[in-house]
Design a protein around this motif. Sequence first.
Motif, short mmCIF file in Angstrom:
data_model
loop_
_atom_site.label_atom_id
_atom_site.label_comp_id
_atom_site.label_asym_id
_atom_site.label_seq_id
_atom_site.Cartn_x
_atom_site.Cartn_y
_atom_site.Cartn_z
N GLY A 53 0.81 -1.21 0.00
CA GLY A 53 0.00 0.00 0.00
C GLY A 53 0.84 1.26 0.00
O GLY A 53 0.33 2.34 0.28
N GLY A 54 2.13 1.13 -0.30
CA GLY A 54 3.01 2.28 -0.34
C GLY A 54 3.84 2.44 0.90
O GLY A 54 4.71 3.31 0.97
N ASP A 55 3.60 1.61 1.91
CA ASP A 55 4.36 1.72 3.15
C ASP A 55 5.08 0.41 3.48
O ASP A 55 5.37 0.12 4.62
N GLY A 56 5.35 -0.39 2.44
CA GLY A 56 6.07 -1.63 2.64
C GLY A 56 5.21 -2.84 2.30
O GLY A 56 3.99 -2.77 2.28
N SER A 57 5.86 -3.95 2.04
CA SER A 57 5.17 -5.17 1.65
C SER A 57 4.56 -5.88 2.85
O SER A 57 5.16 -5.94 3.93
N LEU A 58 3.38 -6.44 2.62
CA LEU A 58 2.67 -7.23 3.61
C LEU A 58 2.38 -8.59 2.99
O LEU A 58 2.19 -8.70 1.77
N TYR A 59 2.30 -9.65 3.81
CA TYR A 59 2.22 -11.00 3.28
C TYR A 59 1.16 -11.83 4.00
O TYR A 59 1.08 -11.81 5.23
N GLN A 60 0.39 -12.58 3.21
CA GLN A 60 -0.51 -13.57 3.77
C GLN A 60 -0.53 -14.78 2.84
O GLN A 60 -0.41 -14.64 1.62
N CYS A 61 -0.68 -15.96 3.43
CA CYS A 61 -0.63 -17.21 2.67
C CYS A 61 -1.90 -18.01 2.85
O CYS A 61 -2.61 -17.87 3.84
N ALA A 62 -2.15 -18.87 1.87
CA ALA A 62 -3.25 -19.83 1.94
C ALA A 62 -2.76 -21.15 1.40
O ALA A 62 -2.01 -21.19 0.42
N ASP A 63 -3.18 -22.23 2.03
CA ASP A 63 -2.78 -23.58 1.63
C ASP A 63 -3.97 -24.25 0.97
O ASP A 63 -5.08 -24.27 1.51
N LEU A 64 -3.73 -24.80 -0.24
CA LEU A 64 -4.81 -25.29 -1.08
C LEU A 64 -4.59 -26.74 -1.48
O LEU A 64 -3.46 -27.21 -1.55
N LYS A 65 -5.71 -27.41 -1.76
CA LYS A 65 -5.68 -28.72 -2.42
C LYS A 65 -6.41 -28.53 -3.73
O LYS A 65 -7.60 -28.21 -3.75
N LEU A 66 -5.70 -28.68 -4.84
CA LEU A 66 -6.29 -28.42 -6.15
C LEU A 66 -7.25 -29.53 -6.55
O LEU A 66 -7.03 -30.70 -6.27
N SER A 67 -8.32 -29.12 -7.23
CA SER A 67 -9.34 -30.07 -7.66
C SER A 67 -9.84 -29.70 -9.05
O SER A 67 -10.13 -28.54 -9.33
N ALA A 68 -9.96 -30.69 -9.90
CA ALA A 68 -10.49 -30.48 -11.25
C ALA A 68 -12.00 -30.32 -11.23
O ALA A 68 -12.60 -29.87 -12.21
N THR A 69 -12.64 -30.68 -10.11
CA THR A 69 -14.11 -30.64 -10.05
C THR A 69 -14.64 -29.67 -8.99
O THR A 69 -15.85 -29.59 -8.79
N ALA A 70 -13.77 -28.94 -8.32
CA ALA A 70 -14.22 -28.01 -7.27
C ALA A 70 -15.14 -26.94 -7.85
O ALA A 70 -14.93 -26.48 -8.97
N ASN A 71 -16.14 -26.56 -7.10
CA ASN A 71 -17.12 -25.56 -7.52
C ASN A 71 -17.17 -24.47 -6.46
O ASN A 71 -17.44 -24.74 -5.30
N LEU A 72 -16.91 -23.23 -6.87
CA LEU A 72 -16.88 -22.11 -5.93
C LEU A 72 -18.13 -21.24 -6.01
O LEU A 72 -18.10 -20.08 -5.63
N THR A 73 -19.24 -21.79 -6.46
CA THR A 73 -20.45 -20.98 -6.63
C THR A 73 -20.85 -20.29 -5.34
O THR A 73 -21.19 -19.11 -5.33
N THR A 74 -20.82 -21.01 -4.23
CA THR A 74 -21.22 -20.42 -2.93
C THR A 74 -20.29 -19.27 -2.56
O THR A 74 -20.73 -18.19 -2.17
#
Length: 200
Positions: free
Chosen positions: A129-150
Motif C-alpha cells: 500500500g506504499g508503506d512496505g510489503s505485507l504477506y498472507q498465505c493460503a494452503d490449497l488442495k487443487l481439484s479439477a471438479t471443485a465448484n466455488l459458486t457459494t
Amino acid sequence: MHVPTAVVLTSLIAAVNAHFQLQFPAPRGPFNEDKEPTFCDGFNNPTNNRTTFPLSGGFFSLNSEHPQWSTSIYLSTGNASSFDDFKQIKPFFLQKGEGAFCFPLDFTSPNATGLSDGQNVSIQIVFDGGDGSLYQCADLKLSATANLTTQMSQCSNATGSSTASGSGATPTSSSAGRTAWFGFSTVALGLAGLGVSIAF
C-alpha cells in the motif's frame, strides 16, 4: 506531563499504517497485523486444513485498507515454509480503492503450468500500500471438479474502485466489456453472471 516528540511521531506513524486481510481462500491462520510484514503473516508452516480450490475458474478476495495499492501472487508446490519456496505467478498490478476486492486466480495460466488434480500447493499474496510489503498465505488442495459458486456469491468489489494504469499488468478484455487479470476472462464472465461487479 510532557510527551517526547519521538513518542508522538511513532504514534502518528502507527495510526496511518494500514493493512489488508485475505478473505478467500482461507488464510493460514488468524489475521495478525503485527506480523503482516513477515513471511505468511507469521504463520511459517502450511496448515493441514487446506481449502479445496479449482485448477481453473478460481478467484481470491481480500480487504484493503489502502486507497491505492498493488498486489502480486506467488505459488509454492513444495514445503512452502520460507520466501525461497515460492515463485511469482502474477506480477504486481496496481489497484485503487478501499474495501473488498475479488480477482481471478487460474492455475492453468502459463506461469502456473504442470499442476494437477489433488495436488497440494500454497499461495502467498504480497500486498503493498506504499508503506512496505505485507504477506498472507493460503494452503490449497487443487481439484479439477471443485465448484466455488457459494463463495462467488459473496464476492464483490468496493464501490468506486478502479484499476490504475501502469504497474506492468497485462489485462485482457472479455466479451462482456469487463477486464480480467491473469488473461482469464472466463472467470470474470462467471462472476459477472452471478451479479458480481468486477473492477479490474
